[in-house]
Design a protein around this motif. Sequence first.
Motif, PDB file in Angstrom:
ATOM      1  N   ASN A 257       0.828  -1.203   0.000  1.00 18.22           N
ATOM      2  CA  ASN A 257       0.000   0.000   0.000  1.00 18.22           C
ATOM      3  C   ASN A 257       0.863   1.255   0.000  1.00 18.22           C
ATOM      4  O   ASN A 257       0.557   2.230  -0.698  1.00 18.22           O
ATOM      5  N   SER A 260       2.167   1.694  -3.489  1.00 13.51           N
ATOM      6  CA  SER A 260       1.106   2.051  -4.434  1.00 13.51           C
ATOM      7  C   SER A 260       0.662   3.505  -4.284  1.00 13.51           C
ATOM      8  O   SER A 260       0.293   4.152  -5.265  1.00 13.51           O
ATOM      9  N   THR A 261       0.700   4.006  -3.066  1.00 13.71           N
ATOM     10  CA  THR A 261       0.259   5.389  -2.815  1.00 13.71           C
ATOM     11  C   THR A 261       1.397   6.400  -2.880  1.00 13.71           C
ATOM     12  O   THR A 261       1.164   7.593  -2.691  1.00 13.71           O
ATOM     13  N   LEU A 278      -0.519  -5.566  -8.660  1.00 10.47           N
ATOM     14  CA  LEU A 278       0.493  -4.515  -8.583  1.00 10.47           C
ATOM     15  C   LEU A 278       1.024  -4.180  -9.974  1.00 10.47           C
ATOM     16  O   LEU A 278       1.345  -3.017 -10.273  1.00 10.47           O
ATOM     17  N   ARG A 280      -0.560  -3.910 -12.611  1.00 12.52           N
ATOM     18  CA  ARG A 280      -1.475  -3.033 -13.350  1.00 12.52           C
ATOM     19  C   ARG A 280      -1.150  -1.555 -13.146  1.00 12.52           C
ATOM     20  O   ARG A 280      -1.580  -0.710 -13.921  1.00 12.52           O
ATOM     21  N   ASN A 281      -0.405  -1.269 -12.096  1.00 15.39           N
ATOM     22  CA  ASN A 281      -0.050   0.117 -11.797  1.00 15.39           C
ATOM     23  C   ASN A 281       1.107   0.526 -12.695  1.00 15.39           C
ATOM     24  O   ASN A 281       2.244   0.105 -12.509  1.00 15.39           O
ATOM     25  N   GLN A 282       0.809   1.367 -13.704  1.00 13.29           N
ATOM     26  CA  GLN A 282       1.812   1.760 -14.685  1.00 13.29           C
ATOM     27  C   GLN A 282       2.917   2.619 -14.097  1.00 13.29           C
ATOM     28  O   GLN A 282       3.960   2.835 -14.733  1.00 13.29           O
ATOM     29  N   SER A 507       9.254   2.284  -7.935  1.00  9.60           N
ATOM     30  CA  SER A 507       8.599   3.379  -8.640  1.00  9.60           C
ATOM     31  C   SER A 507       9.358   3.695  -9.921  1.00  9.60           C
ATOM     32  O   SER A 507      10.594   3.663  -9.957  1.00  9.60           O
TER      33      SER A 507
END
Length: 533
Positions: A257, A260-261, A278, A280-282, A507
Amino acid sequence: MSKLIDDLTLGLRQGRIDRRTFMLSMMAAGASLAMATTFSGRAMADTVGSSPKRGGNFKLGIGHGSTTDSFDPGTYGDNYMQSVGHSVHGYLTEVTNTGELAGELAQSWESSPDAKVWTFQLRQGVEFHNGKSLEAADVVASLNHHRGPDSKSAANSLLAQIEDIRTDGKDKVIISLNGGNADFPYLVSDYHLPVMPSQDGKVNATDGIGCGAYIRDTFDPGVRTLVKRNPNYWKSGRGWFDSVEFLVIADVGARTNALSTGEIHAMNGCDLKTLHLLKRNQALEIASVKGGQHYSLPMNTTAAPFTDNNVRMALKHALDRKTLLQTILHGHGEVANDHPISSGYRFYNSELPQREYDPEKAKFYLKQAGLSSLKVDLSAADAAFAGAVDTAVLFKEHAAKAGIDINVVREPNDGYWKNVWMKKAWSMDYWGGKPTADWAFSLVYGKGAAWNETFWDNAQFNSLLLQARSELDEKKRRQMYGEMQGLLRDEGGAIIPLFANYVDGISRRIGHDQLGNNWDLDGLRAAERWWFA
């Protein structure tokens, strides 16, 4: 196709393949020219502006750490302090991100013909955080911190082969061994063995003063460590961040989390069960790096019922490794064979038969032990590795078919390494891959090793360990290391079911080169090697 695109894109971004290879691979897999061109353009666009530049506060979430953590490198026990240690310290040698051995504080080295005497020439112009210049006396004092009968360092057994360390002027260190060791320069890259400033022949091992890319600022054991860039760092192409925060986030859900944030910029130990979400987060890159990391279920061979090798063999046959590979690792790894040498090692024994799940054979070994059934406790916590508890539960199900009742004891994550590992008779653990077979064996399985988690003492293994280390004939070394793998497989106290890829989330704001595979987080050097793109 989706996985292929991800792998090729990452390879192109990291420079491991060129655009032509990317295009040809895509079209060979059935993609149209237009599709291949589109995806290569996106991949190349990701690299624009990603050349290293200084600045920023890098936040790294790590799934380990304890309130008992210390800056004493002899006590480093998991990825947290290992990573912190690499940010503040320098080592004689370094395993590079491509797997070669390079000089770090040692500019060069040479050995006697029998590999018993090693001479290290130190790099000049290196300065510790306290302003002291690096000298040979610092190396001697730093290595001696781990030596001797009174040392509590986990590296004590690694350095037991050293008979004498002396200086030859301010820039040269001469190390004499009790036997030849062709791999010795690899050994001094170990994360326990940084070079610290000395005074009167001693080091202050807990003050965190080193000559690394970052300077210790704030240290809250088990919670957070803040380091700030060393303006006098001697490596011009390293140490890009202004500061780095190492955050202990033991819960993988909380770590995920936070990534992701955007609360952190990278995390280790992704939850493989939810990895597809996870991905799916480009804004994120998922790095799955194959290395020598392996999961282990060590049994204390001095505690009943594990004193009986028949019991150990019964348990080794009662585990379905192939199911674990898909269920726990979701394919991010490979099946192991109850020893720590993966197929990537130089002296891997490819002729050793792979152990298979066989409940009937497990029953046979129980009978040999005079048992018709067995009930035993297995201590588990995800602090050991992501999915450790699930592994224990699956093992319980597999073993039941062999008349073995495994009672899974769910231990708290906090304090696991202090209160459970090597304290309970059967627990769970993970090990990062070591550069050499000798290192992997010496640290964990040799007699007297501080981290001999199975308390195993096998005379033949110990004899071969010494012989192979000093043997210069490659053919003979291969034969000896192959025999040692067989001894561990069939007589050792560790169930080693899987080699696990290092799977980290990063990231896309973070730039990096090819990721090292000798340890997690780019060989534990993420803080030093990475940058804001």
